[in-house]
Design a protein around this motif. Sequence first.
Motif: not given
Length: 248
Positions: A106-118, A141-143
């Motif tokens: 989760v970046d500082e703008n609340l943009t997310l990477i999801k899908g590590g679990g597929g 997870k906070n970047s």
Amino acid sequence: FLLKRTLTSIRHYSTMCSLEDAKKVAAFKAVDEYVKNNYIVGVGSGSTVVYAVERLAERVNKEKLNLVCIPTSFQARQLIIKHKLVLGELEIHPQLDVCIDGADEVDENLTLIKGGGGCLLQEKIVASCAKQLIIIADHTKNSVQLGDKYKKGIPIEVVPISYVPIKNKIETMFGGELVLRMAVAKAGPVVTDNGNFILDWKNFKQTKDWQKINAEIQLIPGVVETGLFIGMAEKAYFGQEDGSVKEQ
Ligand code: ABF
């Protein structure tokens, strides 16, 4: 001196929480603050969501809440059934009050990477039907920028026959490397709940322009969905090492 040092380190250790504790405090807080009686609730996927479902079940039993839970994956469906919650589906409940889900970064703008679990496709569909998407995660997870912490890449779900052309096109357009996600023991590619493959986009360039890049990727024939969630999350809860919860 030695005794003092040992006591200090014991005290320090006892105030440190495990990652599992961090996930749990974040999940419990999100469920307590965002779930109300008569809600239709989206249930995300992953290990942090397990605690959210545990808390939903506790609140249903204690407070007699009337909830319908919409799963984002086979795993979420199993969790809902295991905890004897009411299982719903989008066909009957196309509008959700809230969706609670995990994230890979989760970046500082609340943009997310999801899908590590597929499970990115169903997660994005369900989240898009919810008034609010609430993210629960541990502090790792906070970047600041995507890719600072999560090194497994941005997942892109693709129709199986198109994985090579899509890999070549994205590498040419934006750089980095797209790797076909393989099953454990590399016996074959991972197949999603929707019968598709996943390309993990690694070593991508840092950018502030995810919206534009995501839109261009989504136009490539064969791309089903990306694990970039932009402008979707309302709030994120990060469980901290000291047992507190950071809100963003
Ligand atoms: C889902 O599970 C995904 O979108 C994300 O890949 C993952 C997070 O899992 P965990 O909570 O186990 O870190 O939410």
